[in-house]
Design a protein around this motif. Structure first.
Motif, mmCIF file in Angstrom:
data_model
loop_
_atom_site.group_PDB
_atom_site.id
_atom_site.type_symbol
_atom_site.label_atom_id
_atom_site.label_comp_id
_atom_site.label_asym_id
_atom_site.label_seq_id
_atom_site.Cartn_x
_atom_site.Cartn_y
_atom_site.Cartn_z
ATOM 1 N N UNK A 32 80.186 42.067 45.185
ATOM 2 C CA UNK A 32 79.896 40.905 44.144
ATOM 3 C C UNK A 32 79.971 39.455 44.521
ATOM 4 N N UNK A 33 78.988 38.861 44.308
ATOM 5 C CA UNK A 33 78.934 37.587 44.622
ATOM 6 C C UNK A 33 78.874 36.561 43.498
ATOM 7 N N UNK A 58 69.744 44.695 43.090
ATOM 8 C CA UNK A 58 70.784 43.897 42.209
ATOM 9 C C UNK A 58 71.060 44.973 41.371
ATOM 10 N N UNK A 59 72.486 45.383 40.879
ATOM 11 C CA UNK A 59 72.532 46.402 40.208
ATOM 12 C C UNK A 59 73.043 46.103 38.780
ATOM 13 N N UNK A 60 73.918 44.585 39.059
ATOM 14 C CA UNK A 60 74.191 43.962 37.307
ATOM 15 C C UNK A 60 74.501 42.740 37.536
ATOM 16 N N UNK A 61 74.893 42.413 36.438
ATOM 17 C CA UNK A 61 75.310 40.648 36.379
ATOM 18 C C UNK A 61 76.352 40.815 35.285
ATOM 19 N N UNK A 121 66.802 43.299 33.704
ATOM 20 C CA UNK A 121 65.414 43.857 33.994
ATOM 21 C C UNK A 121 64.769 42.928 34.983
ATOM 22 N N UNK A 122 63.754 42.837 35.331
ATOM 23 C CA UNK A 122 63.136 42.166 36.586
ATOM 24 C C UNK A 122 62.830 40.580 35.961
ATOM 25 N N UNK A 123 62.815 40.602 34.506
ATOM 26 C CA UNK A 123 62.600 39.149 33.984
ATOM 27 C C UNK A 123 63.851 38.597 33.973
ATOM 28 N N UNK A 124 65.014 38.801 34.239
ATOM 29 C CA UNK A 124 66.103 38.073 34.064
ATOM 30 C C UNK A 124 66.286 37.018 34.861
ATOM 31 N N UNK A 125 66.806 35.971 34.427
ATOM 32 C CA UNK A 125 66.979 34.690 35.286
ATOM 33 C C UNK A 125 68.614 34.402 35.471
ATOM 34 N N UNK A 126 68.584 34.519 36.968
ATOM 35 C CA UNK A 126 70.136 34.175 37.286
ATOM 36 C C UNK A 126 70.431 32.786 37.164
ATOM 37 N N UNK A 127 71.626 32.374 36.888
ATOM 38 C CA UNK A 127 72.128 30.923 36.696
ATOM 39 C C UNK A 127 73.305 30.786 37.402
ATOM 40 N N UNK A 178 77.829 36.461 38.039
ATOM 41 C CA UNK A 178 78.577 37.086 39.230
ATOM 42 C C UNK A 178 77.413 38.141 39.324
ATOM 43 N N UNK A 179 76.896 38.576 40.437
ATOM 44 C CA UNK A 179 75.902 39.277 40.973
ATOM 45 C C UNK A 179 76.662 40.392 41.776
#
Length: 449
Positions: free
Chosen positions: A383-384, A408-411, A421-427, A431-432
């Protein structure tokens, strides 16, 4: 990174072994010549014979240059003292292995950082926590929680009745409009190979599959796996060890009815005073007649945590033969750890491996705040925390050149678990949770530096 490990026992050796794969500069200190010789012959590390609480030994090991000092000897006092001295001599971070679980439970009352100890690790507390989590997620063989259950790792072996056997990952996902789980690793039946699944990966009967789930995902997996869901309430524990005591206390304060079997009469008497909510029985848990007298067939879960691995394994097999649905055995021998499914026990746990894996996350690059190695699988789950400067920040998952042998299993965002899903934007501050095979770890870590 320069790392010093005090204690060449099983925890220290396993930790040194994991770290040696990472090309870390490791120094292993122990007073036992045989343990050091074995470590030196099998690992590419530096060994030093001596007392880890000796100021001269610590200076000779160049503790002032160490980024991490880990004390995991069998003596709690030695570990605390060694960490306190190492911190005074300039070690950047210290971790002490302890056996007194009170130190873990009451960290808010006693600030161990004032003594020079940054982190306390209790194998007994970790094992008891693992057991409780396994009972709460009773349909699964492997579990691990991120952020108090915002995301949960669940592992199971697919039976013939599982709905998604012979379906692709994409086809299985299409069964639910709002998906709360995703497969992150698969081990084919009868093999030791770990697969990071993709959309066209096909589930097969006998596969061991590890999932990441958000809230509600466990229920969906129950339905799809073809398993009936019945709650665990009655638990029988074999062994009044430290793990047995902590497990019995924690479970009895929750929703479980607990019996504890201890063959030593004096110990059983003491336990009766110590654990008022637990039914203590002075009995040999290997005796079939005694187990039948205690209605073993009506017990939902049987947990064997004596100091003897063979006793734990055999008693669990006996309980399984009498119809107990969930069996958990504590094993000390690392070789046994690979055998759980093949010998018919639901889960084997090794407290030293739990401790080593818990410590291991401190040497990972990037902001790693949790880490576990998947049981019997050649993969890690990390978890990062996303920083504004991270390469992964402000990008959609589909635009990342993520390695094929990682996923990537979850946020976790604002305390809520999300299966993206693949369109999810990480900010920033996300926590990834990432699952990766060893060959991709360096590249994965590079996304979060």
């Amino acid at each position: 990174m320069k790392i010093i490990i005090a204690g060449a026992g099983e925890v220290g050796f396993h930790l040194a072994k994991l770290l040696s794969y990472e090309s870390q500069e490791i120094t292993l200190i122990d007073s036992n010549k045989e343990c050091l010789t074995y470590a030196a012959e099998h690992l590419d590390i530096k060994t030093m014979r001596g007392d880890a609480t000796s100021l001269q030994i610590l200076k000779d090991a160049r503790v002032e240059a160490s980024k991490l000092f880990i004390a995991v000897t069998s003596s709690e006092t030695t570990n605390i003292t060694a960490c306190a001295l190492a911190k005074q001599l300039g070690a950047a971070r210290t971790i002490a292995r302890i056996s007194n679980t009170e130190f873990i439970d009451q960290q808010t009352e006693v600030d161990f950082t004032k003594f020079g100890i940054d982190e306390l690790i209790s194998p007994e507390s970790l094992a008891a926590g693992e057991i409780e989590l396994l009972l709460n997620q009773y349909g699964f063989n492997d579990t691990y929680e991120f952020d108090e259950g915002a995301l949960t790792m669940l592992g199971l072996r697919l039976s013939r009745t599982a709905t998604f056997v012979d379906k692709t990952v994409k086809e299985a996902a299409a069964m639910y409009d709002d998906l709360h789980f995703v497969p992150i690793a698969i081990q084919r039946f009868g093999t030791q190979y770990t697969i990071i699944p993709r959309g066209d990966t096909v589930f097969k009967e006998g596969d061991k599959v590890v999932f990441i789930t958000s809230k509600g995902g466990d229920q969906e997996l129950f339905e799809l796996s073809g398993r009936g869901k019945s709650e665990i309430k009655d638990v029988m524990i074999l062994g009044g060890s430290k793990i047995g005591i902590k497990t019995a206390r924690d479970l009895s304060e929750g929703k479980f009815r607990v019996k504890l079997l201890e063959s030593n009469r004096a110990c059983a008497t003491d336990l009766a005073d110590l654990l008022p909510k637990v039914l203590i029985l002075c009995a040999d848990g290997r005796n079939v007649e005694i187990l039948e007298e205690e209605n073993i067939a009506d017990t939902d879960a049987f947990i064997a945590v004596t100091g003897n691995s063979e006793t734990n394994i055999m008693s669990c097999l006996l309980a399984k033969s009498k119809g107990v649905r969930k069996t958990i055995a504590l094993v000390e021998n690392m070789d046994y750890y690979q055998l759980s499914q093949s010998i018919g026990i639901d889960t084997l746990i090794n407290k030293k491996l739990l401790a080593a894996n818990n410590i291991f996350r401190y040497i990972r690059k990037g902001e790693v705040i949790a880490m576990t190695k998947l049981a019997n699988m050649n993969a890690e789950l990390l978890e990062f925390v996303v920083k504004p400067s991270s390469k992964i920040c402000n990008k959609q998952i589909k635009d990342l050149d993520f390695p094929k042998s990682a996923i990537i299993g979850g946020i976790i965002r604002n305390g809520e678990g999300i299966i993206p899903d693949v369109t999810f934007r990480i900010i920033p501050e996300d926590r990834v949770v990432v699952c990766s095979l060893p060959q991709s770890l360096a590249k994965v870590e590079g996304y979060f530096n």
